[in-house]
Motif scaffolding. Structure first.
Motif, PDB file in Angstrom:
ATOM      1  N   CYS A   1       2.794   5.934  -2.315  1.00  0.00           N
ATOM      2  CA  CYS A   1       4.237   5.859  -3.424  1.00  0.00           C
ATOM      3  C   CYS A   1       3.545   6.805  -4.721  1.00  0.00           C
ATOM      4  CB  CYS A   1       5.713   5.838  -2.496  1.00  0.00           C
ATOM      5  SG  CYS A   1       5.833   6.275  -0.810  1.00  0.00           S
ATOM      6  N   THR A   2       3.615   5.777  -5.074  1.00  0.00           N
ATOM      7  CA  THR A   2       3.241   5.923  -6.218  1.00  0.00           C
ATOM      8  C   THR A   2       2.270   6.241  -6.933  1.00  0.00           C
ATOM      9  OG1 THR A   2       4.646   2.976  -6.572  1.00  0.00           O
ATOM     10  CG2 THR A   2       3.550   4.153  -8.912  1.00  0.00           C
ATOM     11  N   LEU A   3       1.793   6.272  -6.728  1.00  0.00           N
ATOM     12  CA  LEU A   3       0.003   7.503  -6.481  1.00  0.00           C
ATOM     13  C   LEU A   3       0.986   8.800  -6.452  1.00  0.00           C
ATOM     14  CD1 LEU A   3      -2.616   5.223  -5.885  1.00  0.00           C
ATOM     15  CD2 LEU A   3      -2.236   5.841  -8.472  1.00  0.00           C
ATOM     16  N   HIS A   4       1.343   8.900  -5.223  1.00  0.00           N
ATOM     17  CA  HIS A   4       2.141  10.405  -4.989  1.00  0.00           C
ATOM     18  C   HIS A   4       2.618  11.082  -5.935  1.00  0.00           C
ATOM     19  CE1 HIS A   4       3.061  13.691  -2.816  1.00  0.00           C
ATOM     20  NE2 HIS A   4       4.252  13.665  -2.885  1.00  0.00           N
ATOM     21  N   ALA A   5       3.878   9.776  -6.507  1.00  0.00           N
ATOM     22  CA  ALA A   5       4.912   9.871  -7.083  1.00  0.00           C
ATOM     23  C   ALA A   5       4.130  10.683  -8.900  1.00  0.00           C
ATOM     24  CB  ALA A   5       5.787   9.152  -7.304  1.00  0.00           C
ATOM     25  N   ARG A   6       3.160   9.824  -8.903  1.00  0.00           N
ATOM     26  CA  ARG A   6       2.784  10.367 -10.510  1.00  0.00           C
ATOM     27  C   ARG A   6       2.108  11.794 -10.280  1.00  0.00           C
ATOM     28  NH1 ARG A   6       0.000   4.492 -12.307  1.00  0.00           N
ATOM     29  NH2 ARG A   6       1.808   3.518 -13.241  1.00  0.00           N
TER      30      ARG A   6
ATOM     31  N   LEU B   1       0.849  -1.205  -0.612  1.00  0.00           N
ATOM     32  CA  LEU B   1       0.023  -0.162  -0.269  1.00  0.00           C
ATOM     33  C   LEU B   1       0.938   1.093   0.205  1.00  0.00           C
ATOM     34  CD1 LEU B   1      -2.841  -1.341   2.469  1.00  0.00           C
ATOM     35  CD2 LEU B   1      -3.266  -0.255  -0.176  1.00  0.00           C
ATOM     36  N   ALA B   2       1.684   0.423   0.504  1.00  0.00           N
ATOM     37  CA  ALA B   2       2.937   2.598   1.012  1.00  0.00           C
ATOM     38  C   ALA B   2       3.405   3.039  -0.373  1.00  0.00           C
ATOM     39  CB  ALA B   2       3.936   2.075   1.795  1.00  0.00           C
ATOM     40  N   ILE B   3       3.802   1.246  -1.379  1.00  0.00           N
ATOM     41  CA  ILE B   3       4.296   1.608  -2.463  1.00  0.00           C
ATOM     42  C   ILE B   3       3.442   2.407  -3.516  1.00  0.00           C
ATOM     43  CG2 ILE B   3       5.286   0.260  -4.465  1.00  0.00           C
ATOM     44  CD1 ILE B   3       6.610  -1.312  -2.218  1.00  0.00           C
TER      45      ILE B   3
END
Lengths: 240, 181
Positions: free
Chosen positions: A19-24, A14-16
């Protein structure tokens, strides 16, 4: 343990994902910001290019105008060079003319001084006319003496006629002679009177002619003096 | 041929010259019709010449005791001490004053003129002025208080036409006139 591991794994996942979503999302924001800045830079660059083009146009116009001025300046320089050359030629001519005028004025001054000696001619005329007037005076005196003699003759011949008449027949011949003498004396008296009038006429004509010559001589001398003064002024002006 | 205004101009100039030299008003100078109205057995003659005309001025005078004593009085000598030449010189000087004043006026219209020296003539010479081909002849009399009148004859001979506008009058200047006669 497994559950814990699974939970841990799910949490990590979930964290990944988060993080991925946040990064996107961050990536999209960054991309949007970069695109906006790029567009702004592009707009500024376009504006700058337009300004440069305008400046280039102005520069060309200014350059054209400058070239026109330079051509005009070149024409003016050419004209000035021509005028300078003409001025130099004119100056040379003026110097020559001034030199000629100076020479002429100098010769004129010499001629005027020579002509001033015409006063000696006038003096000679005066002396001649004075002599003529004195001669007229002498003729007046002689005529007065002659008139006196003639008047005496008239009286004498009258007396002779009276004496001849007194003698009578014997004096007839003498009476004729006395009458003739009286007639001659009378004619001489008339002639003397007429001659005296002629002398008065002669005095008037001689004196008026003399004075006309004398006054005209003064007129000429006055005119020459004026001419001399004017010429001296011209000479003074030419000395500068 | 002298135009009418030139005649009047010349007459006016001589009238003023005579009045000025005699120290009288212009109105004291009158024009005479004939030479017979003039007293004086002798005359001082002066001429002014220009290119196209000449002007002769005759100042009439009668030599005698009256003139002699007046001139002697002016010169400060006794009448019997006054020589005939001194008397004649005084009369000629008076003629010079009249003609000189006339000449100055004439110069304003004719810049090129010259004046002669005076000469004394018998008055009977004046009867023959027609011999000179006179174009204008005028006799003047200046009445003077306590003295006999002064007579002047103006005679103009012209070689051509004379016409000029008489110049405007200027203020008179004292000329140190000799009031002899």
């Amino acid at each position: 343990m497994l559950e814990q591991s699974m939970l841990f794994g799910a949490g990590v996942l979930l964290a990944i994902v988060a993080c991925t979503l946040h990064a996107r999302a961050a990536s999209r924001r960054l991309q949007a910001g970069a695109a906006a800045r790029y567009q702004a830079l592009l707009d500024r660059m376009n504006d700058g290019l337009a300004s440069v083009a305008a400046l280039e146009r102005d520069a060309r116009i200014a350059q054209d105008a400058l070239m026109e001025r330079e051509e005009e300046l070149a024409t003016l320089r050419e004209q000035l060079r021509g005028q300078d050359q003409r001025a130099v030629r004119d100056q040379a001519r003026l110097i020559g003319a001034a030199s000629t005028a100076k020479g002429c004025a100098g010769r004129l001054a010499d001629d005027i001084q020579s002509l001033m000696q015409v006063s000696r001619t006038f003096d000679r005329w005066n002396q001649s006319m004075d002599a003529l007037l004195k001669h007229n005076d002498g003729m007046h005196r002689k005529n007065d003496d002659f008139a006196l003699i003639v008047r005496q003759m008239v009286i004498v011949t009258l007396n002779a006629s009276i004496e001849a008449a007194r003698v009578g027949e014997a004096g007839r011949g003498f009476s004729v002679v006395a009458d003739e003498m009286r007639s001659l004396a009378s004619r001489a008296n008339t002639l003397s009177i007429e001659y005296r009038e002629s002398l008065y006429q002669n005095d008037l004509i001689t004196t008026s002619t003399f004075q006309d010559m004398q006054a005209s001589a003064k007129l000429i001398m006055g005119a020459m003096t004026t001419l001399d003064l004017v010429n001296r002024s011209a000479l003074d002006a030419l000395q500068v | 041929m002298i135009s009418e205004r030139a005649r009047q101009g010349l007459d006016g100039m001589l009238r003023r010259a005579l009045a000025q030299s005699e120290g009288v008003d212009d109105s004291a100078v009158s024009v005479l019709d004939t030479l017979g109205d003039i007293a004086g057995s002798q005359a001082v003659m002066l001429s002014i010449s220009s290119f196209s005309f000449r002007v002769m001025v005759f100042l009439h005078f009668e030599p005698g005791r009256e003139l002699q004593s007046r001139v002697a009085g002016a010169l400060g000598v006794a009448p019997e001490e006054l020589s005939a030449q001194a008397l004649l010189d005084a009369v000629c000087e008076q003629g010079n004053l009249v003609c000189g004043a006339f000449n100055r006026e004439l110069c304003r219209s004719f810049p090129f003129v010259g004046m002669s020296t005076p000469h004394c003539l018998d008055g009977r010479c004046i009867e023959h002025l027609r011999l000179l081909g006179q174009a204008h002849l005028r006799h003047f009399r200046a009445e003077r208080p306590d003295r006999p009148p002064c007579h002047v004859t103006l005679c103009v001979c012209a070689d051509g036409d004379i016409d000029f506008e008489p110049p405007a009058l200027v203020a008179e200047q004292a000329s140190g006139e000799l009031e002899f006669f």
